[in-house]
Write an enzyme that holds these catalytic residues in place. Sequence first.
Site, PDB file in Angstrom:
ATOM      1  N   ASP A   1       0.869  -1.171   0.000  1.00  0.00           N
ATOM      2  CA  ASP A   1       0.000   0.000   0.000  1.00  0.00           C
ATOM      3  C   ASP A   1       0.912   1.230   0.000  1.00  0.00           C
ATOM      4  O   ASP A   1       2.113   1.130   0.259  1.00  0.00           O
ATOM      5  CB  ASP A   1      -0.868  -0.043   1.266  1.00  0.00           C
ATOM      6  CG  ASP A   1      -1.737   1.180   1.440  1.00  0.00           C
ATOM      7  OD1 ASP A   1      -2.334   1.637   0.460  1.00  0.00           O
ATOM      8  OD2 ASP A   1      -1.796   1.683   2.576  1.00  0.00           O
TER       9      ASP A   1
ATOM     10  N   ASP B   1      -0.245   5.046   1.020  1.00  0.00           N
ATOM     11  CA  ASP B   1      -0.482   6.024   2.079  1.00  0.00           C
ATOM     12  C   ASP B   1      -0.322   5.382   3.456  1.00  0.00           C
ATOM     13  O   ASP B   1      -0.919   4.340   3.745  1.00  0.00           O
ATOM     14  CB  ASP B   1      -1.888   6.618   1.939  1.00  0.00           C
ATOM     15  CG  ASP B   1      -2.015   7.435   0.674  1.00  0.00           C
ATOM     16  OD1 ASP B   1      -1.758   8.647   0.719  1.00  0.00           O
ATOM     17  OD2 ASP B   1      -2.348   6.849  -0.384  1.00  0.00           O
TER      18      ASP B   1
ATOM     19  N   ARG C   1     -14.479  12.263  -0.655  1.00  0.00           N
ATOM     20  CA  ARG C   1     -13.283  13.044  -0.331  1.00  0.00           C
ATOM     21  C   ARG C   1     -12.765  13.796  -1.553  1.00  0.00           C
ATOM     22  O   ARG C   1     -12.393  14.977  -1.469  1.00  0.00           O
ATOM     23  CB  ARG C   1     -12.202  12.125   0.251  1.00  0.00           C
ATOM     24  CG  ARG C   1     -12.517  11.644   1.663  1.00  0.00           C
ATOM     25  CD  ARG C   1     -11.504  10.633   2.162  1.00  0.00           C
ATOM     26  NE  ARG C   1     -11.671   9.333   1.522  1.00  0.00           N
ATOM     27  CZ  ARG C   1     -10.818   8.333   1.627  1.00  0.00           C
ATOM     28  NH1 ARG C   1      -9.689   8.488   2.309  1.00  0.00           N
ATOM     29  NH2 ARG C   1     -11.051   7.171   1.043  1.00  0.00           N
TER      30      ARG C   1
END
Length: 212
Positions: free
Chosen positions: A9, A11, A54
């Site tokens: 991943d 972030d 978002r």
Amino acid sequence: MPRFLVVLDVDSTLIENEVIELLADAAGSGRAVAEITARAMNGEVDFEESLRARVATLAGLSESVFGEVGRLVRITPGVPEMIAGVRDAGGRVAVVSGGFHEIIDPIAAQLGLDYWRANRLEVVDGVLTGELVGAVIDGTAKADTLIEWAADFGVPVAHTVAVGDGANDLQMMAITGLAVGFDAKAPVRDEADVLMDVRDLSQLLPLLGLRG
């Protein structure tokens, strides 16, 4: 020694930041977006729904924000050492992210990653529209991508390693040979084969028999 494909991943794993929150800070929506991000990573809300909500708050930002945010991103300690160790042993390192190509592309090139895939933000006339382009990279897409890259590399899925921290990583972690929860949220802590709570990704090497 088997060759490994390590898929991370991005972030809060490959990097120390949550890029959507950095972008949201520039848009003045940082607090609201951080709350949604936390809920998504804990598996409390649908990832795609939360991502689109978002991203919608970014509408109106100039595309120059990518350079501004890129300068704020910090690579997690131990990443260069981990990549070098895996590559020296004939393996490959990749990232698949619910984040954004606009930020990840230069990072991947800088680090010399073998594969990377992420979402793409829509930009029209130099301005973010608050929409995404193409299919969303969610949990299912992450798992499918790991399988695709393993086939391309010519290794069985049993020789893959998935490293992540949030609910969006669970599907790829469920199918991989070794699932590593990195400073992980609650859902991942319950499912990972190994937990790493010190933020240093060079710790991955001993697990692969690449450093004593």
